[in-house]
Design an enzyme around this catalytic site. Structure first.
Site, PDB file in Angstrom:
ATOM      1  CG  HIS A   1      -4.796   0.000   7.931  1.00 18.22           C
ATOM      2  ND1 HIS A   1      -4.288  -0.322   6.971  1.00 18.22           N
ATOM      3  CD2 HIS A   1      -4.765   1.135   8.288  1.00 18.22           C
ATOM      4  CE1 HIS A   1      -4.320   0.715   6.081  1.00 18.22           C
ATOM      5  NE2 HIS A   1      -4.704   1.657   7.040  1.00 18.22           N
TER       6      HIS A   1
ATOM      7  CG  HIS B   1       2.715   2.989   6.746  1.00 22.11           C
ATOM      8  ND1 HIS B   1       2.496   1.843   5.764  1.00 22.11           N
ATOM      9  CD2 HIS B   1       2.407   4.259   5.982  1.00 22.11           C
ATOM     10  CE1 HIS B   1       2.283   2.594   4.528  1.00 22.11           C
ATOM     11  NE2 HIS B   1       2.030   3.799   4.715  1.00 22.11           N
TER      12      HIS B   1
ATOM     13  CG  ASP C   1       1.013  -0.269  10.684  1.00 19.31           C
ATOM     14  OD1 ASP C   1       0.866   0.848  10.007  1.00 19.31           O
ATOM     15  OD2 ASP C   1       0.960  -1.454  10.312  1.00 19.31           O
TER      16      ASP C   1
ATOM     17  CG  ASP D   1       4.104  -1.623   7.909  1.00 21.11           C
ATOM     18  OD1 ASP D   1       3.628  -0.600   6.925  1.00 21.11           O
ATOM     19  OD2 ASP D   1       3.224  -2.046   8.724  1.00 21.11           O
TER      20      ASP D   1
ATOM     21  CG  HIS E   1      -0.460  -4.604   9.431  1.00 18.28           C
ATOM     22  ND1 HIS E   1       0.904  -4.084   9.087  1.00 18.28           N
ATOM     23  CD2 HIS E   1       0.104  -5.723  10.162  1.00 18.28           C
ATOM     24  CE1 HIS E   1       1.959  -5.022   9.644  1.00 18.28           C
ATOM     25  NE2 HIS E   1       1.474  -5.857  10.259  1.00 18.28           N
TER      26      HIS E   1
END
Ligand SMILES: [Mn+2]
Length: 360
Positions: A180, A165, A167, A163, A140
């Protein structure tokens, strides 16, 4: 009719005699079916595919095999069968960077910087050629170059980040040092002052406003990430909101929120770990309690229907993870289905647009 054949086979089997009937049926279908979603965009979709076999934004081998695995699962044929014109720009190549020592704890910064510069240029070219861009990761961290190149070609975009997460760690808040888990912090104007200078990133400037970012599917958010999301008032639909509202209401709210100001082109950054690992376990950081296959597909169908979907990242598919081969199949095939959904596939069925059917 098997799913792998699809609409091209239908128009052939109907043949010349049936074409007028099919066109009449198509009009009736158009009038009656779209009570809830806006009508599909009328023109044939053209799709530009970029393979980005990059893995150095995290530590696990295998995520660089995904672009070819997605192609081998029939992505291009199936896009064509559903009426898309497809141009495959091939896989990017990324140079090895010597002495890529961690910077402020972040790993492989120079390699990630170089790879994203290459990807940014490639996405810019695909958008200037007039295609919907499909970027096949890779990990990512690639969203940095993908979104940067997209905005360089078309101007400001809305970012929908699907997602487990967020990020959005900065290099200074990240616990793992894996980039990522950081890409959104590089992209947001509002976090520019929080980023230390990073080698091989001088080519990029932030290009996304926090007002234009929406998360869907969150369920593993670090405390610093949670703080950033609250501080910037980023719109986020965690799995709790998906449970509360249902995916249909979530998507309505996402699009209402994003079109509140101007309707910008949409960049969908789809991490396969948003989907529940019961379906997509072949990924580096699976988290239980994710989107169902159906919720995941609904997101793509809904965004396709807006007519604003302009670029899609499909990242973190890792064919070397998963316990058995069936896990890999399921993950890769789900990723393909999500991309088809982004490009016009409807579960109720598709056929080619009228102008591509045989003349009566
Ligand atoms: Mn991610």
């Amino acid at each position: 009719m098997s799913r792998s054949r699809g609409s091209a086979a239908i128009s052939l089997s109907v043949g010349m005699k049936g074409a007028r009937t099919l066109q009449q049926l198509s009009l009736t279908v158009k009038r009656s079916l779209h009570h809830h979603l806006p009508p599909p965009p009328p023109l044939q979709r053209s799709v530009g595919i970029i393979g980005a076999p990059f893995s150095k934004g995290q530590s696990k081998d295998g995520v660089d095999c995904a672009p070819n695995q997605l192609r081998e699962a029939g992505l291009l044929d199936r896009l064509q069968q559903q009426g898309c014109a497809v141009k495959d720009y091939g896989n990017l190549t990324f140079e090895n960077v010597a002495d890529d020592e961690p910077v402020n704890g972040s790993k492989s910064v120079r390699a990630v910087g170089n790879a994203n510069q290459t990807l940014s240029e490639a996405v810019k070219a695909v958008k200037r050629d007039g295609h919907t861009a499909l970027i096949l990761g890779g990990d990512h961290s690639l969203a940095i170059g993908s979104i940067h190149g997209h905005t360089a070609a078309v101007g400001p975009v809305s970012v929908i980040w699907v997602d487990a997460h967020a990020d959005i760690n900065t290099p200074l808040t990240s616990k793992t040092g894996h980039i990522h888990g950081q890409p959104m912090s590089y992209l947001l104007y509002e976090l520019q002052s929080k980023l230390p200078p990073l080698p091989n990133f001088s080519w990029m400037k932030p290009c996304v406003s926090s007002r234009d970012l929406v998360y869907i599917g969150l369920r593993d958010v670090d405390p610093a990430e949670h703080y950033i999301i609250k501080l910037l008032s980023v719109k986020a639909f965690s799995m709790t909101q998906v449970d509360q509202l249902g995916i249909a209401r979530v998507m309505e709210e996402v699009c209402d929120y994003l079109s509140d100001s101007a309707k910008k082109p949409i960049h969908l950054s789809y991490d396969i770990d948003a989907i529940d690992p019961a379906v997509t376990s072949a990924t580096g950081t699976p988290v239980v309690g994710g989107l169902t296959y159906r919720e995941g597909i609904y997101i793509t169908e809904y965004l396709c229907q807006t007519g604003l979907l302009s670029a899609v990242d499909m990242v973190e598919v890792n064919p070397l993870r998963g316990r058995v081969q069936e896990d890999v199949h399921s993950t890769v095939n789900t990723a393909v289905d999500l991309l088809l959904g982004c490009c016009g596939r409807r579960r109720e069925g598709n056929h080619l647009p009228d102008y591509l059917l045989p003349e009566p």
